[in-house]
Design a protein around this motif. Sequence first.
Motif, PDB file in Angstrom:
ATOM      1  N   ILE A  11       0.798  -1.166  -0.165  1.00 22.63           N
ATOM      2  CA  ILE A  11      -0.041  -0.040   0.047  1.00 22.63           C
ATOM      3  C   ILE A  11       0.809   1.169   0.038  1.00 22.63           C
ATOM      4  O   ILE A  11       1.701   1.220   0.798  1.00 22.63           O
ATOM      5  N   ALA A  16      -3.389   0.285  -3.677  1.00 25.60           N
ATOM      6  CA  ALA A  16      -2.998  -1.049  -3.401  1.00 25.60           C
ATOM      7  C   ALA A  16      -2.162  -1.592  -4.565  1.00 25.60           C
ATOM      8  O   ALA A  16      -2.902  -1.417  -5.817  1.00 25.60           O
ATOM      9  N   LEU A  56      -7.355  -5.862   2.751  1.00 26.81           N
ATOM     10  CA  LEU A  56      -7.680  -5.400   1.746  1.00 26.81           C
ATOM     11  C   LEU A  56      -9.188  -5.740   1.319  1.00 26.81           C
ATOM     12  O   LEU A  56      -9.857  -5.215   0.423  1.00 26.81           O
ATOM     13  N   LEU A 102      -6.957   2.960  -3.289  1.00 26.01           N
ATOM     14  CA  LEU A 102      -7.286   2.546  -2.216  1.00 26.01           C
ATOM     15  C   LEU A 102      -8.934   2.528  -1.701  1.00 26.01           C
ATOM     16  O   LEU A 102      -9.474   1.876  -1.079  1.00 26.01           O
ATOM     17  N   LEU A 116     -11.128  -0.194  -2.325  1.00 30.76           N
ATOM     18  CA  LEU A 116     -10.945  -1.332  -1.583  1.00 30.76           C
ATOM     19  C   LEU A 116     -11.415  -1.154  -0.238  1.00 30.76           C
ATOM     20  O   LEU A 116     -12.169  -2.018   0.431  1.00 30.76           O
ATOM     21  N   TRP A 117     -11.127   0.199   0.455  1.00 24.38           N
ATOM     22  CA  TRP A 117     -11.594   0.655   1.649  1.00 24.38           C
ATOM     23  C   TRP A 117     -12.854   1.354   1.853  1.00 24.38           C
ATOM     24  O   TRP A 117     -13.396   1.367   2.834  1.00 24.38           O
TER      25      TRP A 117
END
Length: 267
Positions: free
Chosen positions: A47, A63, A95, A109, A112-113
Amino acid sequence: MHSPIVQEPRVARASLPSSGSPVAELSVLECDRDGQRVALPYAELQIVARFGVSARGGLDAHAMGVGQSARRKMLRRGQRSVMARLRLGASERVLGVSAPELTGRIVALEDLWGKADTEDLYERLAGARDTVAAAAILESAIVARSAPAQAVRAHTSLALEAAKRLATRSASSVSAVADELGVSERHLRRLFQETLGVGPKAYAKLTRFHRALRAARESRPAGWAGIAAGAGYYDQAHLIAEFRSIAGVTPRELLGELRTSGSIGRV
């Protein structure tokens, strides 16, 4: 206990921390001049958060999945990056997706988050006093976001044990490790792909490359025949061929690049 921090362009691979952090290593990069940097491939996911003109809106994070070859990238003066290399097998925990889903990919990111957690991270990073503090913030966000560690599934445990043996014993072949673990090489290949996003031969190739590169950077001058033998290559010609395959240049040429411009992980 926090993960070890490596300040680029020095790229010594740090030992694994004793804590339960899913982060194996942290590194930081600060560009004091425009220049090309070498992005080396690693077998672990990473990351990366970037500050500066190259980042979207001045600050972004991505990522990065397992790569197979180095890339060259022009970085501008003032750009800063903090990088967290994850432990093998930590992809789903951190992730929410498996390692194979990210192989060869760079994913924002926030995809994914989610937007809320990512923007919270950006706010905290923007307030960091320096890149070392930003690296600690990134690690804490990863730890907070990651799912609680569960009992490791049998096939994951087997793949990680095989990876450990391939990474720490320079002369070990994939077939020999499969025999030691009581499985077929075909079965081991499947477990690697499912757990790490890369096959055992590709993993062994990357770990050989980094063993040799570390040895070469610590040697003055580099004795390539001895480095090749110590890193697990058949001979010096084998080492040169694999360096060309991964880095696109000879070992000596890569050392020259790294000494003048440094490495930036997989950015």
